[in-house]
Design an enzyme around this catalytic site. Structure first.
Site, PDB file in Angstrom:
ATOM      1  N   GLU A 275       2.048  -0.027   3.923  1.00  0.00           N
ATOM      2  CA  GLU A 275       2.700   1.021   3.136  1.00  0.00           C
ATOM      3  C   GLU A 275       2.375   2.405   3.690  1.00  0.00           C
ATOM      4  OE1 GLU A 275       4.897   0.408   0.914  1.00  0.00           O
ATOM      5  OE2 GLU A 275       4.593  -1.758   0.921  1.00  0.00           O
ATOM      6  N   ASP A 356       4.574  -2.792   9.931  1.00  0.00           N
ATOM      7  CA  ASP A 356       3.683  -3.911  10.243  1.00  0.00           C
ATOM      8  C   ASP A 356       2.884  -3.612  11.507  1.00  0.00           C
ATOM      9  OD1 ASP A 356       4.454  -5.417   8.083  1.00  0.00           O
ATOM     10  OD2 ASP A 356       5.796  -6.745   9.203  1.00  0.00           O
TER      11      ASP A 356
END
Length: 417
Positions: A275, A356
């Site tokens: 995030e 990611d």
């Protein structure tokens, strides 16, 4: 037949047929064989249950869309919009209050028609698969709060848009765009401190191992955390999630309490790192800018069709009005909206891969991110083998196996160096 009506009916039917085809392809892509990556994570029985969940929710969505399309077609062809307009006009008010009544009546009608599907989805399907924790009281209160927010926030914005289009001439679309952008920015700041607490409780994360790990990682990334909170997501569902919200001093990271129960500390930190990647890589402001530009395009094209007699004739309207034109334009804009949504989904999927990668390359444990993603997929009964066309049209996140494969390649590349 009216050309606008023919176009609108064609778009509605074509959209339905595309959705039907994609849904059937997605069901056919379900594989009874558990992907090797999930061996030891998914039990065979639980994997079969996840596929059954996909089948049930897909079929339910098709029934809902079939009913919705049928009622929409009947409503258009039977002059339903004109009937609602006559009711709104019967109060004898000026154009803006009349427009608010017209829009409000349509919204209430839509809500009433969708309510049985929402109830069935929540209290039958989600209950059957162990997700639902919503009580009837919470369900009703959520609906009433959403209605209140629509009136308090949406009403003034709609009134401003109607006023600009009625009084501001050729540049009305520009003023509407500016007003809408200002509204969105204000809501972004208000959401974490005013709006979201109406629906959930936010509690500062307690001191301990997790908070220390999060603080340590954030400090290493020179990322100032204004607050770390847990949210009572379990109040409505067993699904797990985490997200950033707000800007500046209102910025928060929020973990669902369900996430805390399902993931280990290293996995939660990896989810946080993902995030955080969205913030560090400027995904959020870029997405907002693109959305704002899309909104400007919408208002400009809208300005070209307001007051178009052919469009009003297509819906059997006795009177021309700005407020009805806003609604009717939505039907015309649907193909453009669909194409833009496909582009936004592709952009979002790219951003997910980048977030990611950021997490794996900035000190978070890449293997922990993979194991966390797996646990979340299992707990949410995610479809592990969606059809590529379904992903292309509808997925804002890459399929879980694609994300894991990308992370594995990243690990292999790092090991090679």
């Amino acid at each position: 037949m009216n050309g606008y009506l023919l176009f609108i009916l064609t778009i509605l039917l074509l959209g339905y047929l595309i959705d039907l085809t994609v849904a059937l392809l997605n069901l056919r892509s379900l594989s009874p064989e558990l992907p090797a990556e999930f061996t030891g994570v998914y039990g065979q029985e639980e994997y079969a249950r996840s596929q059954e969940y996909t089948r049930v929710t897909t079929r339910f969505a098709l029934i809902q869309s079939t009913v919705s399309l049928s009622l929409t077609l009947v409503f258009i062809l039977a002059g339903g919009f004109n009937l609602i307009d006559l009711v709104a006009r019967s109060f004898g008010l000026s154009s803006i209050p009349t427009g608010l009544i017209f829009t409000g009546l349509l919204a209430l009608l839509s809500t009433a028609l969708n309510l049985p599907f929402s109830v069935y989805s929540t209290f039958v399907i989600e209950q059957r698969f162990g997700f639902n924790t919503t009580t009837v009281a919470t369900f009703i209160l959520d609906g009433l709060k959403a209605l209140l927010l629509a009136i308090v926030l949406g009403g003034p914005l709609l009134a401003a848009i109607l006023w600009f289009f009625e009084t501001s001439g050729p540049l009305a679309w520009l003023y509407c765009w500016i007003a809408a952008v200002a509204f969105i920015l204000v809501v972004q700041f208000l959401a974490p401190v005013v709006i979201m607490p109406l629906f959930n409780k936010f509690v500062p994360l307690a001191d301990g191992e997790l908070k220390e790990a999060i603080t340590r990682y954030a400090a290493a990334q020179r990322f100032a955390l204004q607050g770390i909170y847990t949210m009572d997501g379990s109040k409505r569902s067993t699904r797990a999630n985490a997200f950033f919200t707000g800007f500046g001093r209102f910025r928060r990271i929020v973990f669902f309490d369900t996430l805390m129960d399902k993931l280990a500390t290293s996995e939660i930190v990896a989810v946080l790192a993902h995030e955080m990647g969205h913030y560090k890589l400027k995904h959020i402001p870029v997405t907002m800018v693109l959305s704002i530009l899309q909104m400007g395009l919408l208002f400009f094209i809208l300005s070209l069709f307001l007051g178009n007699q052919g469009l009003f004739a297509a819906f059997g309207m006795e009177h021309l009005s700005i407020y009805a034109g806003l609604v009717f334009f939505g039907f015309l804009y649907a193909p453009i909206s669909t194409l833009l949504a496909i582009g936004f989904h592709a952009f979002s999927r790219r951003n997910e891969y980048q977030a990611d990668r950021f997490a794996a390359q900035t000190g978070a444990d890449g293997e922990a991110l993979i194991s966390g993603l797996k646990k979340l997929s299992v707990s949410n009964l995610s479809n592990l083998t969606p059809h590529p066309l379904h992903v292309f049209l509808n997925y804002s996140h890459p399929p879980i196996l694609a994300r894991i494969e990308a992370l594995r390649r990243l690990e292999t590349g790092a090991a090679g160096h």
